[in-house]
Design a protein around this motif. Structure first.
Motif, mmCIF file in Angstrom:
data_model
loop_
_atom_site.group_PDB
_atom_site.id
_atom_site.type_symbol
_atom_site.label_atom_id
_atom_site.label_comp_id
_atom_site.label_asym_id
_atom_site.label_seq_id
_atom_site.Cartn_x
_atom_site.Cartn_y
_atom_site.Cartn_z
ATOM 1 N N PRO A 320 -4.066 25.764 -3.141
ATOM 2 C CA PRO A 320 -5.389 25.284 -3.559
ATOM 3 C C PRO A 320 -6.433 25.290 -2.452
ATOM 4 N N GLN A 321 -6.015 25.228 -1.164
ATOM 5 C CA GLN A 321 -6.989 25.188 -0.071
ATOM 6 C C GLN A 321 -7.220 26.550 0.579
ATOM 7 N N LEU A 322 -6.417 27.553 0.241
ATOM 8 C CA LEU A 322 -6.578 28.880 0.853
ATOM 9 C C LEU A 322 -7.817 29.571 0.323
ATOM 10 N N GLU A 323 -8.604 30.125 1.264
ATOM 11 C CA GLU A 323 -9.773 30.918 0.913
ATOM 12 C C GLU A 323 -9.553 32.403 1.168
ATOM 13 N N SER A 324 -8.710 32.732 2.139
ATOM 14 C CA SER A 324 -8.381 34.135 2.403
ATOM 15 C C SER A 324 -6.904 34.247 2.731
ATOM 16 N N LEU A 325 -6.278 35.298 2.230
ATOM 17 C CA LEU A 325 -4.849 35.546 2.454
ATOM 18 C C LEU A 325 -4.654 37.027 2.732
ATOM 19 N N LYS A 326 -4.012 37.312 3.882
ATOM 20 C CA LYS A 326 -3.734 38.694 4.265
ATOM 21 C C LYS A 326 -2.261 38.792 4.655
ATOM 22 N N LEU A 327 -1.511 39.595 3.923
ATOM 23 C CA LEU A 327 -0.092 39.806 4.196
ATOM 24 C C LEU A 327 0.160 41.303 4.255
ATOM 25 N N SER A 328 0.966 41.727 5.221
ATOM 26 C CA SER A 328 1.207 43.162 5.383
ATOM 27 C C SER A 328 2.598 43.414 5.932
ATOM 28 N N ASN A 329 3.116 44.612 5.630
ATOM 29 C CA ASN A 329 4.400 45.094 6.141
ATOM 30 C C ASN A 329 5.551 44.147 5.796
ATOM 31 N N LEU A 330 5.694 43.880 4.507
ATOM 32 C CA LEU A 330 6.801 43.071 3.999
ATOM 33 C C LEU A 330 7.671 43.971 3.135
ATOM 34 N N ASP A 331 8.894 44.235 3.566
ATOM 35 C CA ASP A 331 9.750 45.167 2.829
ATOM 36 C C ASP A 331 10.975 44.513 2.201
ATOM 37 N N SER A 332 11.256 43.238 2.519
ATOM 38 C CA SER A 332 12.456 42.600 1.970
ATOM 39 C C SER A 332 12.137 41.405 1.078
ATOM 40 N N SER A 333 10.877 41.084 0.902
ATOM 41 C CA SER A 333 10.497 39.950 0.049
ATOM 42 C C SER A 333 9.109 40.214 -0.517
ATOM 43 N N PHE A 334 8.568 39.228 -1.207
ATOM 44 C CA PHE A 334 7.239 39.284 -1.822
ATOM 45 C C PHE A 334 7.229 40.262 -3.003
ATOM 46 N N ASP A 335 7.882 39.842 -4.073
ATOM 47 C CA ASP A 335 7.967 40.651 -5.282
ATOM 48 C C ASP A 335 6.920 40.197 -6.299
ATOM 49 N N ASP A 336 7.010 40.750 -7.509
ATOM 50 C CA ASP A 336 6.011 40.452 -8.537
ATOM 51 C C ASP A 336 5.999 38.971 -8.906
ATOM 52 N N GLU A 337 7.155 38.329 -8.936
ATOM 53 C CA GLU A 337 7.210 36.906 -9.267
ATOM 54 C C GLU A 337 6.468 36.071 -8.241
ATOM 55 N N THR A 338 6.628 36.431 -6.955
ATOM 56 C CA THR A 338 5.923 35.703 -5.899
ATOM 57 C C THR A 338 4.417 35.899 -6.012
ATOM 58 N N VAL A 339 4.006 37.125 -6.338
ATOM 59 C CA VAL A 339 2.576 37.383 -6.521
ATOM 60 C C VAL A 339 2.041 36.581 -7.706
ATOM 61 N N GLY A 340 2.841 36.448 -8.744
ATOM 62 C CA GLY A 340 2.436 35.617 -9.870
ATOM 63 C C GLY A 340 2.248 34.164 -9.475
ATOM 64 N N THR A 341 3.151 33.623 -8.648
ATOM 65 C CA THR A 341 2.998 32.259 -8.140
ATOM 66 C C THR A 341 1.723 32.127 -7.318
ATOM 67 N N MET A 342 1.447 33.140 -6.519
ATOM 68 C CA MET A 342 0.224 33.120 -5.706
ATOM 69 C C MET A 342 -1.017 33.042 -6.589
ATOM 70 N N SER A 343 -1.064 33.858 -7.650
ATOM 71 C CA SER A 343 -2.249 33.876 -8.513
ATOM 72 C C SER A 343 -2.417 32.558 -9.275
ATOM 73 N N ARG A 344 -1.331 31.843 -9.554
ATOM 74 C CA ARG A 344 -1.437 30.582 -10.281
ATOM 75 C C ARG A 344 -1.947 29.446 -9.396
ATOM 76 N N TYR A 345 -1.546 29.420 -8.138
ATOM 77 C CA TYR A 345 -1.885 28.292 -7.268
ATOM 78 C C TYR A 345 -3.068 28.583 -6.347
ATOM 79 N N CYS A 346 -3.271 29.843 -5.994
ATOM 80 C CA CYS A 346 -4.362 30.173 -5.059
ATOM 81 C C CYS A 346 -5.616 30.538 -5.862
ATOM 82 N N THR A 347 -6.108 29.597 -6.606
ATOM 83 C CA THR A 347 -7.233 29.878 -7.509
ATOM 84 C C THR A 347 -8.568 29.992 -6.776
ATOM 85 N N GLY A 348 -8.636 29.516 -5.559
ATOM 86 C CA GLY A 348 -9.897 29.576 -4.817
ATOM 87 C C GLY A 348 -9.991 30.739 -3.856
ATOM 88 N N LEU A 349 -9.075 31.676 -3.931
ATOM 89 C CA LEU A 349 -9.104 32.820 -3.011
ATOM 90 C C LEU A 349 -10.373 33.641 -3.179
#
Length: 589
Positions: A320-349
Motif C-alpha cells: 500500500p505504501q509503494l510508489e515505484s517498484l523495479k525488479l530485474s534478472n529474476l530467473d527462479s521466482s516471481f511467477d504469475d501468482e506473485t505478480v497477481g499479489t502485487m497488483s492486488r496490494y500495490c494499488t498506489g504504484l
C-alpha cells in the motif's frame, strides 16, 4: 734449410725493429720494470693492511685520554667540513632524501678525502677484486670503493628502486572509457569531481565520509561500483541514520548480514536501490518487514534467492505504501501468482519496471492491466506473450502513461501501434525494440496525426526484418524504415532529446538526407544512435552535426563509411573506423 730460413727471418725482424726505432733490449727492460713495480705494490699493500691492523689494535688498546683526543680531532674535522661549499652543494642535492642527514654527509666527505687517490690499487668492497682507482670510482654501501662492474650493478639496482615519477596524464584507454560514457570534455574536471575521484582512490584509508551531501555520496557509489570496490567495509561509509536513500550499484560482494545492516542503521529509508544483490535471501526480507520501514521506492536486481512466498509477503506488508517498484534478472521466482499479489496490494504504484523475470507469462500481463494508476511502465519479457493480452494491457493503462518501454515482444503486430496511437496521449518517452513483425506503414500511421505531445525520448532499435539472405528486406518494409522515421521527426523532431534507431537497417539514404537537410534544426537533440546503418557516411554525419547544435553523443558502430568526419568540439563520436585516432576535432562544418 730450416736454419737458413730462421736466420733470414731473424734478419728481417731485426731490420723492421731498427727501421721503427724499436729496441728489443728496451722491451725486455720495460717488462722487468713493470714486474718489479707490481711486486713493490703488493709489499706496500701488505704493509698498509698490517698498518691498518695495528691502528685498529691501537684504537682498541688506547687510553681514555687518547680516545677523547681522537674524538675532539674528528669533531673539529667534521665541523670544518660542514662549513665548506662542497658540503652545502651536496646537502642541497639530497633535500628530502633518506640520507640528507648533516652528520652522514660530513662523514662521507671526510672519508672521501682519506680514500685512495686515482691511480692507486684498491680491493672492491663487493667482489674483492683488485682494481685501479679512478676519479669515477663509486663508494659501496659500507664506505669502500667498487670496481667498474660492481659500480654498474649498483647503479642499475638504484634505477629499479627509484622508479621514474610521471605526472598525471590521461592515456588512450581512459580516453576511450570516457568516450563510451559519452564524455568529451576538454580541460580539467570540476573541483567536486576531482575531489570525489581522489576520495575513491584512497577509499581504504578513509574512516568516515562525515556530512557529505547525498549527491556526492551517490557519485561515490557509482565510482566504487564501477571499480568493483564496494565491500562490507566500504559499505559502512554509506550507512548514515539521517539519510532516506541508498544506492548501491554493485552489491555482489555483500553478504546477507550486510543487507540487514543497511536496514538497521538507516531506519528512515524511503528509497532503496540495490543492484546485483545476489546474496539477498528470505531472511533479509523477513528482517526488513520486521523493522516496519516506510519504503516507497524499491529497486532490487538479481535477488534470485528470494522465494515467491516472501515476495508475496513483501507486497502484502509494503504494497500500500509503494510508489515505484523495479525488479530485474529474476530467473527462479516471481511467477504469475506473485505478480497477481502485487497488483492486488500495490494499488498506489505509479512506476513499475519488470525486466528479465523469466517466470512471468500472460497472467502477469493481465494482472498488470489492473494497475490503472501507473504513469511509468517498463516491461521486458523472456517468454512469448499473447498479442491480445498486450493489447488489453495498453488499452487498460495507456491513458495515464507518461513513459512506456516494451522489450521482448517480437511477435507484436501493427495492432499494438494502433493501440498506442489511440490510448496513449501523454507519452514523453517511448521504447519499442526487438520487434520483427510491425511494418514501416504501421509506424508511419502511429506518428501521423497523433494527438500525443512530442516525444522527448525514443528508442525503436532493432525493429527490422531478420532474414539475412535478403539484406534489402521485403517489398513492404518491416520495422522502422524511411516513412516511419520521417513521420517520427515531423511529429517530435523539435522536442526530441534522445533518439535510438540502431539496427533499423531499412532506412534509406534519401530519408536521412530529407530529415537532416539544410535549414532543418533539431534544437534539443543531445544523443543519437545510428549504429548498423551502412549507408551512413562522412557527409551524412556532417549534416547531422549541422542540424543538431546541442548534440553531445553520437553512436555509429558498424558505420564503415564514417572515416574522417569532423567532430564538433564537445561531441563524443563513438564508432567509425577512425574513432580511436581522434576523439575531439574542431568542426569545419
Amino acid at each position: 734449410m730450416l736454419k737458413v730460413y730462421l736466420l733470414a727471418l731473424h734478419s728481417a725482424l731485426t731490420d723492421f725493429l731498427a727501421s721503427n726505432n724499436i729496441s728489443a733490449a728496451q722491451i725486455q727492460e720495460d717488462h722487468q720494470r713493470r714486474v718489479r713495480e707490481a711486486e713493490t705494490q703488493e709489499i706496500n699493500e701488505g704493509n698498509s693492511n698490517s698498518q691498518d691492523d695495528r691502528e685498529s689494535e691501537e684504537n682498541a688498546s688506547e687510553s681514555p685520554e687518547q680516545k677523547k683526543k681522537r674524538k675532539r680531532k674528528e669533531t673539529a674535522t667534521l665541523a670544518k667540513i660542514k662549513q665548506s661549499k662542497e658540503f652545502a652543494r651536496r646537502k642541497s642535492r639530497r633535500v628530502g632524501e633518506p640520507d640528507d642527514d648533516d652528520e652522514f654527509i660530513a662523514r662521507e666527505l671526510m672519508y672521501e678525502k682519506s680514500r685512495p687517490l686515482p691511480g692507486q690499487l684498491e680491493h672492491c668492497e663487493v667482489c674483492g677484486k683488485r682494481f685501479t682507482v679512478t676519479p669515477y670510482s663509486k663508494t659501496g654501501p659500507n664506505g669502500g670503493l667498487l670496481c667498474a662492474k660492481c659500480s654498474k650493478e649498483v647503479a642499475n639496482d638504484d634505477k629499479k628502486a627509484k622508479a621514474k615519477k610521471r605526472g598525471p596524464r590521461t592515456g588512450r584507454r581512459q580516453n576511450q572509457s570516457n568516450l563510451l560514457d559519452g564524455l568529451a570534455q576538454q580541460g580539467a574536471l570540476s573541483l567536486a569531481e576531482m575531489c570525489t575521484k581522489k576520495v575513491a582512490d584512497n577509499i581504504n584509508d578513509i574512516e568516515e565520509f562525515g556530512d557529505l551531501p547525498s549527491q556526492l555520496l551517490h557519485r561515490l557509489s557509482q565510482i566504487l561500483s564501477k571499480r568493483r570496490a564496494l565491500t562490507p567495509r566500504t559499505l559502512n561509509l554509506f550507512l548514515r541514520p539521517d539519510l532516506e536513500s541508498i544506492d548501491i550499484y554493485d552489491a555482489a560482494k555483500l553478504e546477507a548480514d550486510d543487507f540487514q545492516k543497511i536496514f538497521t542503521f538507516m531506519p528512515t529509508l524511503r528509497h532503496v536501490n540495490l543492484r546485483f544483490a545476489g546474496q539477498m535471501k528470505d531472511g533479509v526480507l523477513e528482517y526488513m518487514l520486521d523493522r516496519d520501514l516506510k519504503i516507497k521506492h524499491l529497486h532490487l536486481d538479481s535477488a534470485n534467492l528470494v522465494s515467491d512466498s516472501h515476495w508475496q509477503r513483501l507486497f502484502q506488508k509494503l504494497g500500500p505504501q509503494l510508489e515505484s517498484l523495479k525488479l530485474s534478472n529474476l530467473d527462479s521466482s516471481f511467477d504469475d501468482e506473485t505478480v497477481g499479489t502485487m497488483s492486488r496490494y500495490c494499488t498506489g504504484l505509479r512506476r513499475l519496471k519488470l525486466k528479465y523475470c523469466w517466470k512471468m507469462g500472460n497472467g502477469s500481463l493481465q494482472a498488470i492491466s489492473d494497475l490503472t494508476s501507473l504513469e511509468h511502465l517498463s516491461l521486458s519479457f523472456v517468454q512469448d506473450m499473447d498479442a491480445e493480452k498486450l493489447l488489453e494491457l495498453i488499452s487498460g493503462v495507456g491513458s495515464n502513461l507518461r513513459t512506456l518501454s516494451l522489450q521482448g515482444f517480437p511477435n507484436a503486430d501493427d495492432r499494438l501501434l494502433d493501440a498506442i496511437h489511440t490510448s496513449c496521449q501523454n507519452l514523453t518517452k517511448l521504447r519499442f525494440s526487438g520487434n520483427v513483425v510491425c511494418t514501416d506503414k504501421g509506424f508511419s500511421s502511429m506518428f501521423t496525426g497523433w494527438s500525443n505531445c512530442p516525444l522527448e525520448y525514443v528508442d525503436l532499435s532493432s525493429t527490422r526484418d531478420v532474414d539475412n539472405s535478403n539484406p534489402d528486406g521485403p517489398t513492404e518494409a518491416t520495422g522502422l524504415a524511411s516513412e516511419g522515421l520521417v513521420a517520427l521527426m515531423n511529429h517530435s523532431g523539435f522536442r526530441i532529446q534522445r533518439l535510438d534507431i540502431s539496427s533499423c537497417r531499412h532506412v534509406s539514404r534519401a530519408a536521412f538526407e530529407e530529415i537532416f537537410a539544410d535549414g532543418k534544426i533539431y534544437p534539443q537533440l543531445k544523443e543519437l544512435d545510428v549504429s548498423f546503418h551502412t549507408i551512413m557516411d562522412d557527409y551524412l554525419v556532417g549534416c547531422i552535426f549541422r542540424c543538431c547544435p546541442e548534440l553531445k553523443k553520437m553512436i555509429a558502430f558498424a558505420c564503415f563509411n564514417v572515416r574522417d568526419a569532423q567532430v564538433p568540439n564537445g561531441v563524443a563520436l563513438i564508432g567509425g573506423l577512425k574513432a580511436q585516432n581522434t576523439i575531439i576535432v574542431e568542426s569545419t562544418v
